[in-house]
Motif scaffolding. Sequence first.
Motif, PDB file in Angstrom:
ATOM      1  N   UNK A 194       8.199  13.314   1.544  1.00  0.00           N
ATOM      2  CA  UNK A 194       8.470  11.861   1.379  1.00  0.00           C
ATOM      3  C   UNK A 194       9.248  11.206   2.306  1.00  0.00           C
ATOM      4  N   UNK A 195      10.112  12.218   3.703  1.00  0.00           N
ATOM      5  CA  UNK A 195      10.409  12.043   4.415  1.00  0.00           C
ATOM      6  C   UNK A 195      10.020  10.714   5.283  1.00  0.00           C
ATOM      7  N   UNK A 196       8.148  11.399   5.534  1.00  0.00           N
ATOM      8  CA  UNK A 196       7.167  10.478   5.858  1.00  0.00           C
ATOM      9  C   UNK A 196       6.558   9.406   5.121  1.00  0.00           C
ATOM     10  N   UNK A 197       7.261   9.740   4.015  1.00  0.00           N
ATOM     11  CA  UNK A 197       6.377   7.840   3.518  1.00  0.00           C
ATOM     12  C   UNK A 197       8.003   6.937   3.101  1.00  0.00           C
ATOM     13  N   UNK A 198       8.978   7.772   3.102  1.00  0.00           N
ATOM     14  CA  UNK A 198       9.693   6.778   3.131  1.00  0.00           C
ATOM     15  C   UNK A 198       9.610   5.973   4.868  1.00  0.00           C
ATOM     16  N   UNK A 199       9.597   6.928   5.743  1.00  0.00           N
ATOM     17  CA  UNK A 199       9.720   6.273   7.456  1.00  0.00           C
ATOM     18  C   UNK A 199       8.825   5.558   7.236  1.00  0.00           C
ATOM     19  N   UNK A 227      11.794  20.123  12.705  1.00  0.00           N
ATOM     20  CA  UNK A 227      10.437  19.484  12.637  1.00  0.00           C
ATOM     21  C   UNK A 227      10.502  18.164  11.312  1.00  0.00           C
ATOM     22  N   UNK A 228      11.683  17.650  10.680  1.00  0.00           N
ATOM     23  CA  UNK A 228      12.136  16.756   9.651  1.00  0.00           C
ATOM     24  C   UNK A 228      12.120  15.455  10.394  1.00  0.00           C
ATOM     25  N   UNK A 229      12.964  15.339  11.415  1.00  0.00           N
ATOM     26  CA  UNK A 229      13.431  14.767  12.170  1.00  0.00           C
ATOM     27  C   UNK A 229      11.426  14.032  13.207  1.00  0.00           C
ATOM     28  N   UNK A 230      11.173  14.771  12.794  1.00  0.00           N
ATOM     29  CA  UNK A 230       9.342  14.940  13.558  1.00  0.00           C
ATOM     30  C   UNK A 230       8.661  14.677  13.035  1.00  0.00           C
ATOM     31  N   UNK A 231       8.498  15.024  11.540  1.00  0.00           N
ATOM     32  CA  UNK A 231       8.201  14.155  10.488  1.00  0.00           C
ATOM     33  C   UNK A 231       8.400  12.338   9.877  1.00  0.00           C
ATOM     34  N   UNK A 232       9.694  12.334  10.252  1.00  0.00           N
ATOM     35  CA  UNK A 232      10.006  11.478  10.386  1.00  0.00           C
ATOM     36  C   UNK A 232       9.365   9.988  11.195  1.00  0.00           C
ATOM     37  N   UNK A 233       9.659  10.778  12.606  1.00  0.00           N
ATOM     38  CA  UNK A 233       8.925   9.990  13.955  1.00  0.00           C
ATOM     39  C   UNK A 233       7.897   9.237  13.647  1.00  0.00           C
ATOM     40  N   UNK A 234       6.774  10.632  13.024  1.00  0.00           N
ATOM     41  CA  UNK A 234       5.391  10.237  12.878  1.00  0.00           C
ATOM     42  C   UNK A 234       5.301   8.901  11.543  1.00  0.00           C
ATOM     43  N   UNK A 235       6.027   9.037  10.808  1.00  0.00           N
ATOM     44  CA  UNK A 235       5.533   7.905   9.685  1.00  0.00           C
ATOM     45  C   UNK A 235       6.329   7.039   9.990  1.00  0.00           C
ATOM     46  N   UNK A 236       6.685   6.887  11.051  1.00  0.00           N
ATOM     47  CA  UNK A 236       7.531   5.200  10.904  1.00  0.00           C
ATOM     48  C   UNK A 236       6.022   4.475  11.485  1.00  0.00           C
ATOM     49  N   UNK A 237       4.723   5.017  12.441  1.00  0.00           N
ATOM     50  CA  UNK A 237       4.022   4.813  13.012  1.00  0.00           C
ATOM     51  C   UNK A 237       2.629   4.758  11.810  1.00  0.00           C
ATOM     52  N   UNK A 238       2.662   5.225  10.807  1.00  0.00           N
ATOM     53  CA  UNK A 238       1.774   4.793   9.617  1.00  0.00           C
ATOM     54  C   UNK A 238       1.461   4.368   9.111  1.00  0.00           C
ATOM     55  N   UNK A 254       0.785  -1.475   0.142  1.00  0.00           N
ATOM     56  CA  UNK A 254       0.034  -0.148  -0.170  1.00  0.00           C
ATOM     57  C   UNK A 254       0.621   1.797   0.218  1.00  0.00           C
ATOM     58  N   UNK A 255       2.208   1.095   0.831  1.00  0.00           N
ATOM     59  CA  UNK A 255       3.087   2.648   1.044  1.00  0.00           C
ATOM     60  C   UNK A 255       3.449   2.388  -0.481  1.00  0.00           C
ATOM     61  N   UNK A 256       3.312   1.507  -0.614  1.00  0.00           N
ATOM     62  CA  UNK A 256       4.320   1.480  -2.056  1.00  0.00           C
ATOM     63  C   UNK A 256       3.880   1.636  -3.264  1.00  0.00           C
ATOM     64  N   UNK A 257       2.695   1.702  -3.151  1.00  0.00           N
ATOM     65  CA  UNK A 257       1.314   2.349  -4.553  1.00  0.00           C
ATOM     66  C   UNK A 257       1.485   3.696  -5.197  1.00  0.00           C
TER      67      UNK A 257
END
Length: 442
Positions: free
Chosen positions: A295-300, A344-355, A174-177
């Motif tokens: 982009x960072x959030x999606x990758x994470x 902010x970028x680091x926070x988006x990475x942390x948020x993305x890790x659990x999406x 799904x994420x790779x879509x």
Amino acid sequence: MIKPGRPMRGFVGATARKQMIPAQDAGQSDETLLRYAGWRVVLACFLMALFLFGFGLYGHGVYLAELQRLNGWPAALISGASTVSLLLCNIFATFTNELVARLGAKRLVLLGIAALAASTTLLAWATTPWQLYAAFILMSLGWIGMGTVVIATVVSLWFVRRRGLAISLAFTGGSCGGVVVTPLLVFLVEWFGFPAAMLTVTAIMVAVLVPVAVAWIGPPAGGGLAEGQIKDPSPAEMSSATGEISRAKLLRSPAFWTISVPFALALLAQIGFIVHQIALLEPKIGLASAGVAVSIMTFMAIAGRLGLGIFVDRLDPRRVTAVSLVSQAAALLAVLQTDDVSVVLAACAVFGFSIGNIITLPPLIIHREFNAASFVVVMGLSNAVSGTVGALGPGLVGLVRGWRGDYDAVLAVCIGLELLAAAIVVQRGLLRWRPAPVEGRG
């Protein structure tokens, strides 16, 4: 109460099913080996999720821009069709159990592929509003045949010990879509136009998914690996007459609501933040950095699904959920408190890790707390509740933003929703479904 000397039918049925399953070659039934056939099923489900989320979720932005340009339709008309599609697919998910029982997983998946292909083909040539809405209604049927409930059900038939990893890998599609299908659509639209792009990617989808579904989707020979390896029934399962809980009884079960409510609140906050992320971050860090944050959030999100999948089978999924929700709340708090780009970028990475894990974890909790016969019923109804509430996230965020005039209140609301969800999901006293004892028959 169950009378002495009378058989407990749930237990006897489970035992009989175990005895009917033929012995399998150890190498062919070992979930840890790459040659195990279940991993081909995971690949099939990965590809299903890739095309479904690529067309059915991430592609909506492409449809909005191109149909506005081609037909001059207002954004509200097109986004309204998207909302109808997402709401319908969550409502229809309630009845996945009956569809799987009547059609079988393979036929349901093939019908889902056909519905999604019909949807994207109709979108390619849509010139009137009724065609637009018909296409999105067909897309909601595609979600029923290829969505998270069906994927979790199919994968669970093949895995017990590595179920968490298998479901995580399947849902990673799904994420790779958003990484594969949507950029491909954009590229083809630029070169060949919207109709040709939609028809080309649709043809690719059908050419890939139909053979894969025919060859790999379905239960293992013998009725399911899970039945041959699953642990002995719990006392709650042994006291159940049929092994399957009705929806009416399920709605009265605290265990059901301690699964559905937390994930509904989490998706409400998560989807609201994702949809408004660029608008929220642009005043803080600029448009270019906001794009990098997405982009960072999606990758994470992809990394988080894969990383947690390796270990989740050895962990308590409720505690993992709580930690994930608290980490997202902490990330949103960091975004609220600072305008520093790196933070902010680091926070988006942390948020993305659990999406991605917010979608992966519900079936794992359901498997642990409800018997196998009830899985599709519980998963379908829970998905309907959480998905419908989650679909309201963008609207809620928009209302709060309009009320307060900025996104600070939005972040505060999302933080509160995440923490409330974390507090509910760890309520241990409400975990188990305890159906009323039933009389055995002589």
